[in-house]
Design an enzyme around this catalytic site. Sequence first.
Site, PDB file in Angstrom:
ATOM      1  N   GLY A 341      80.261  22.135 -45.254  1.00 32.32           N
ATOM      2  CA  GLY A 341      79.529  22.752 -44.148  1.00 32.32           C
ATOM      3  C   GLY A 341      80.494  23.467 -43.241  1.00 32.32           C
ATOM      4  O   GLY A 341      81.375  24.164 -43.712  1.00 32.32           O
ATOM      5  N   ASP A 452      95.593  14.321 -48.848  1.00 35.39           N
ATOM      6  CA  ASP A 452      95.409  15.765 -48.659  1.00 35.39           C
ATOM      7  C   ASP A 452      96.296  16.275 -47.531  1.00 35.39           C
ATOM      8  O   ASP A 452      95.889  17.119 -46.737  1.00 35.39           O
ATOM      9  CB  ASP A 452      93.934  16.085 -48.388  1.00 35.39           C
ATOM     10  CG  ASP A 452      93.592  17.555 -48.641  1.00 35.39           C
ATOM     11  OD1 ASP A 452      94.484  18.305 -49.096  1.00 35.39           O
ATOM     12  OD2 ASP A 452      92.442  17.950 -48.375  1.00 35.39           O
TER      13      ASP A 452
HETATM   14 MG    MG Z   1      91.190  20.852 -44.655  1.00 35.77          MG
END
Ligand code: MG
Length: 608
Positions: A341, A452
């Site tokens: 989103g 990440d």
């Molecule tokens: Mg990111």
Amino acid sequence: MSADPAAELPFFYGSVSRVEAEEQLKLAGMADGLFLLRQCLRSLGGYVLSLVWNLEFHHYPIEKQLNGTYCITGGKSHCGPAELCEFYSMDPDGLACNLRKPCLRSPDTPIRRGVFDSLRENMLREYVKQTWNLEGEAMEQAIISQAPQLERLIATTAHEKMPWYHGKITRKESERRLYCGAQPDGKFLVRDRDETGTFALSIMYGKTVYHYQILHDKSGKYSMPEGTKFDTVWQLIEYLKMKSDGLVTILREACLNKATIQTPVLPSARRPAAPRYTPPPGGLGIATKPLSPIPANTEVLPMDCAEFVNPYHNPNDLKKFYIQREQLMIDEVELGSGNFGCVKKGVLKTDKGQIDVAIKVLKNDNEKLVREEMMREAEIMHQLDNPYIVRMLGLCQTDALMLVMEMASAGPLNKFLSSKKESVTTENIVNLMHQVSMGMMYLEEKNFVHRDLAARNVLLVNQQFAKISDFGLSKALGADDNYYKARTLGKWPLKWYAPECIKFHKFSSKGDVWSFGVTMWEAFSYGGKPYKKMKIPDVIRLIENGERMECPAKCPEQIYAVMKDCWTYKHEERPDFKKVEGAMRTYYYSISNKGQPEGQTEAATPIK
Ligand code: MG
Ligand code: ADP
């Protein structure tokens, strides 16, 4: 705090005077090449090398330079006092002779601490506590992450702690105080001179009080007229206790300021205190936006920002997990978007006022998996509370699921750096990446893997304050787990992944360390793309062949060494974040200079 880099040297005496150094050398026999090292009483972080040649003493000041190296005026630079001494033991290179025989400290002579050494720690704490109202863990984090800047602030105000400092009193009052009681020669005090921000030294001699102005030059140094220059007032005073430098007498007994002794005076902040976040009363709405973010400039410290401390008292207060829709104002401005989103700007109303927030809004397609993913991200973030990690403020569940986070308005690190190539210094980037390493060390301690970590997921509150974000792939490891075994191969950022992550889907903090190395590479190449244009199989081949990315153009060697350490092939041999943070901290402290703009250091004049 950073220990003196010379503390380990058996011929280092600490804060001793020239005369005392000569005494030691005499006692040790005055052989040619006999030497010792002592703290420089004139410049912060500097030393003096005292050497015997031909029955004479030679004293060579060693300056700590802006880039953190040490050198004797006109000589070569060395990375530390030990390396410098080793060099001169082999090559006199301009000294009277080479260093031949260390004048060793006897076991019953400890390294003498300077006046400031013993005050520093407490002053730092008091300063941080008073200026930012911080305590506990937040105070420790503030001190560790900003020690060089803080030490500079403290050093320049340390005189206010000294018993001889009387603050703003008139010349007449200074005389009254000096004539009070005994009137020995050399009794002295220091006071503020009128509104000019300069100081005066008042000395008793022959039952008469003499007044001297303490000069303060453009580069910020203090001195008596035509005398030796010092970084701080207290160093000048310590020096004048040994050498008159043109005064009627050397300084002896301090005329005590009763106020300083009874109620410890806190150093008044030299810098104007940056506005702290004060929630305005009532009223909610974008139109009356409460926060005036501190402009992104080099003066602001992370602690000046509201985002440094958790806006909630108890981060584990589960009631606070959900946010009412009425508490939230959502702006149309989009901060960023992803496949989940988009992230929007907004304002959150809390008991304590309004907070600027970023809201991750889930696309309203009700896809169960995506929804669950975001719930997991929220659960992870909810457990984290560290200044260098974006905090989750709560989850709002209406027609769309919304993750409410504190705002990092200067955006992703890679974009910031690529748009500001000219104005961001290496020291600035080192500071930011040290903060990231502190945040990652916290995650490692709490047994979370990020999975990440990349420059795009390091967000900036301002140019001096970084936070780790995007916990979409993060996992909490069980107490006994060393790694997380991923079952599904998702949209993985493979160019940031360690070999064991790619090959065996094994994720641990050591995998995050590898990603930290890649993030460092991105940062020091000002937002460059790692393994540019290369396809994943080629990247894997390159790494398997033992090759690594090259050192970015403006990246210091020491930082590249940390990167390569992070890219240690075997995770067992790779450093953990505790070690990486230590390396970043050491390097960061070493390059953080004494606060002078570049090009303003003065050449050291030899002490006669
Ligand atoms: Mg990111
Ligand atoms: P994704 O999983 O899609 O990468 P992120 O959490 O990284 O999602 O957010 C996407 C973008 O939204 C970021 O790159 C950033 O520009 C913006 N953003 C996210 N969180 C914040 C925040 N707390 N403050 C400011 N901007 C944010």
